[in-house]
Scaffold this active site. Structure first.
Site, short mmCIF file in Angstrom:
data_model
loop_
_atom_site.label_atom_id
_atom_site.label_comp_id
_atom_site.label_asym_id
_atom_site.label_seq_id
_atom_site.Cartn_x
_atom_site.Cartn_y
_atom_site.Cartn_z
N GLN A 347 39.39 -69.76 13.63
CA GLN A 347 38.00 -70.12 13.33
C GLN A 347 38.00 -71.61 13.02
O GLN A 347 38.96 -72.12 12.43
CB GLN A 347 37.50 -69.33 12.12
CG GLN A 347 35.99 -69.27 11.98
CD GLN A 347 35.38 -68.07 12.69
OE1 GLN A 347 35.57 -66.95 12.30
NE2 GLN A 347 34.64 -68.34 13.75
N THR A 514 40.53 -66.49 6.86
CA THR A 514 41.50 -65.45 7.22
C THR A 514 41.11 -64.80 8.55
O THR A 514 41.58 -63.74 8.90
CB THR A 514 41.61 -64.44 6.07
OG1 THR A 514 41.98 -65.15 4.88
CG2 THR A 514 42.69 -63.39 6.30
N HIS A 515 40.24 -65.45 9.30
CA HIS A 515 39.74 -64.88 10.55
C HIS A 515 40.72 -65.15 11.69
O HIS A 515 40.55 -66.10 12.45
CB HIS A 515 38.36 -65.44 10.88
CG HIS A 515 37.36 -65.22 9.80
ND1 HIS A 515 36.18 -65.91 9.69
CD2 HIS A 515 37.37 -64.36 8.74
CE1 HIS A 515 35.51 -65.49 8.63
NE2 HIS A 515 36.22 -64.55 8.03
N ASN A 516 41.72 -64.32 11.79
CA ASN A 516 42.69 -64.38 12.89
C ASN A 516 42.28 -63.34 13.94
O ASN A 516 42.08 -62.18 13.60
CB ASN A 516 44.10 -64.05 12.39
CG ASN A 516 44.60 -65.05 11.37
OD1 ASN A 516 45.23 -66.04 11.72
ND2 ASN A 516 44.33 -64.79 10.10
#
Length: 587
Positions: A347, A514-516
């Protein structure tokens, strides 16, 4: 040798949002379901009651609810030419640990992707020509459309009690909502949260510039609500302890609050915690899963036979489990062949901080997903013809809690300790504000996940290796979004304004999000995807990766949880209505 357990109909790996939704849907169907979760059991009443749930040092700084590198870590590098090194302290992103997963410690920001996000490559090509897409960019269309997913977005929002204001009801633009969103079949289940002063100032400034501000869709809910499973949530108290914390008020949507109270009543569901699945077992054809093997805290190995395996862990660990289990061809960035680990994306966030004159913002009154947003510069909501990038993101003013240990805004030039620092902190704390941008991250040939050739975990298995860096397209987009944000905030005549566009290289030691996403991408062709449109493995038809962000072909300019929840319900329906009637490949 592993001790063999009695067979189950379904084994679920990981008990976060997708694991709990799939477990409930299939157990209600009468199937015998067991979930295996690496971390501990967590419950609202016993783990984060209001008496100490807002302990910033324990949860916000020491990260009590997060994965420890000694449990599982990975190696990272920016370029293929570099040697990846192990993460010894999670900082750049924070995987959850335990029942609830990331759905427990999130902020609650619950968006839908734009319709054009689902046919991205086709849309960009048709509007601007194929040459608009950088040569090394590997974006691709999703195998599902927004129209197909709309009912499932609706189901997840009703499960989670999401607060908000519709902007597009059945094609009719609604005042006060997001006019750029895709059509919705119904209003949000609960009305928008009350806005704090800072967000009201941002909205006023944005409106004067011709934009259409609207309240952010929120998993911190505005009023008491009972969801379709019969679980009742409480009204948010605006305490500001959301991200990195559990919610002792039962006000933040999570598996614990919204699903588990109903799921745990079902006699045909069981959960095995503090047990790590080490591989998915295959028969001698390699085309059928026979269950999983896991290790408990004493190091004992168990085999759990099952007819159906659902891979529902955090996105990165879904990818690693498939690689370790030999399901799907590993991606090779040199040849461009192989699929597992392909199209990893992140992101692209940035921010503008201001110190205002003569304002008292009361920053401690907050929610994780309150705030006012504008969506004029997300996706392809604006003309990119004369711009040197594609993609975009939302811009918004959120007040997520000015927690005193980690939030100490001071003017530039202030000493970093001592009496002057204390004085500046006291004078600035209530006048400082941050406005964020939340941009897309498109996939590239050289951004991927694979197994590290050097480093291994405590069980002797290769760690996963992440190769990622921001590309020029995302850097230019972030600069554009940040400039637009600064233009809005300058109208408030701040004492000080600091714009911080995202710059490369990506740094794993600085928290961003934490947007993987990606790595087990869904698609219409097994040559460029790991799972089909129903999140079913192309190679092993009784293995599903139901809706985790690992199936995203690229990441849009929105938080992923709304789409993760929609895909969970989409997959559950495919299993119930298609697979169980005729087990085998659905495509």
């Amino acid at each position: 040798m592993a001790r063999k357990l009695p067979r189950k109909d379904v084994v679920v790996v990981g008990l976060g949002w997708t694991g709990s939704i799939l477990s409930y849907e299939l157990a209600k169907q009468g199937l015998d379901v067991v979930a295996i979760e690496r971390g501990p059991w967590r419950d609202t009443a016993s783990d984060f009651p209001p008496g100490y749930g807002q302990d910033e040092l324990r949860y916000g700084v020491r990260l009590d609810m997060f994965l420890r590198p000694e449990q599982e870590t990975l190696t990272v590098r920016n370029k293929m030419s570099e040697t990846a090194l192990p993460v010894r302290k999670f900082a750049g992103f924070l995987p959850g640990n335990g029942v609830g997963g990331a759905g427990l410690h999130w902020n609650g920001q619950t968006w839908r992707f734009l319709p054009s996000d689902f046919n991205l490559r086709t849309h960009i090509t048709e509007r601007y020509g194929a040459s608009k897409i950088p040569e090394d960019m590997t974006i691709q269309d999703w195998p599902v459309t927004y129209d197909e997913l709309e009912p499932y977005y609706d189901r997840f929002e009703k499960l989670a009690g999401i607060s908000g204001k519709a902007g597009n009801l059945n094609g009719k633009i609604q005042p006060g909502g997001n006019p750029f969103e895709g059509w919705r079949s119904s209003e949000y289940p609960t009305p928008p949260l009350k806005q704090n002063y800072g967000s009201a100032l941002f909205a006023e400034a944005a409106k004067k510039m011709g934009y259409a501000p609207f309240p952010r869709p929120s998993g911190n809910i505005s009023e008491g609500y009972t969801n379709p499973l019969g679980v009742t949530m409480g009204q948010c108290t605006y305490c500001g302890f959301c991200e990195r914390f559990g919610c002792g008020n039962y006000s933040k949507s999570s598996p614990q609050v919204c699903v588990l109270p109903a799921l745990m009543r079902l006699p045909n569901f069981a959960v095995q915690t503090e047990s790590e699945v080490t591989r998915i077992n295959l028969d001698n054809t390699g085309k059928k899963a026979t269950g999983v093997t896991y290790v408990d805290t004493s190091g004992e190995e168990w085999e759990q036979p099952a007819d159906l395996v659902l891979v529902c862990a955090f996105s990165l660990f879904n990818v690693r489990l498939l690689l370790l289990s030999g399901i799907g061809a590993p991606y090779d960035p040199q040849s461009g062949k192989g699929v597992v680990g392909r199209n990893y994306a992140y992101q692209t966030t940035s921010g503008v901080s201001v110190i205002l004159k003569d304002k008292v913002l009361n920053n401690f009154i907050a929610t994780g997903s309150g705030g006012m947003m504008i969506d004029e510069f997300n996706g392809d909501n604006f003309d990119h013809k004369d711009l040197d990038f594609i993609g975009g993101g939302y811009i918004g003013s959120g007040q997520t809690g000015a927690r005193p240990i980690t939030t100490r805004p001071v003017p530039k030039g202030t000493p970093r300790w001592g009496s002057q620092w204390k004085k500046a902190t006291a004078e600035t704390y209530n006048r400082a504000y941050n406005i964020g941008t939340h941009g897309s991250s498109y996939s590239y040939r050289d951004c991927y996940l694979d197994l590290d050739p050097t480093y291994k975990d405590r069980l002797g298995r290769p760690l996963m290796r992440m190769t990622f860096d921001f590309h020029d397209n995302e850097i230019k987009m972030s600069q554009f979004l940040t400039d637009k944000t600064a233009e809005i905030m300058k109208t408030l005549d701040p004492v000080e304004l600091t714009a911080s566009p995202r710059k490369g290289p990506w740094n794993s030691t600085i928290y961003q999000t934490t947007h993987n996403t990606g790595g087990t991408v869904m698609g219409n062709d097994p040559k460029d995807s790991v799972v089909n449109r129903y999140c079913q493995s192309w190679d092993v038809s009784n293995v599903f990766v139901p809706g985790g962000a690992s199936v995203f072909p690229q990441n849009a300019g929105y938080n992923p949880t709304g789409t993760v929840g929609a895909l969970a319900y989409w997959t559950a329906d495919a299993i119930k209505n298609r697979y169980l009637k005729n087990p085998g490949p659905l495509v």
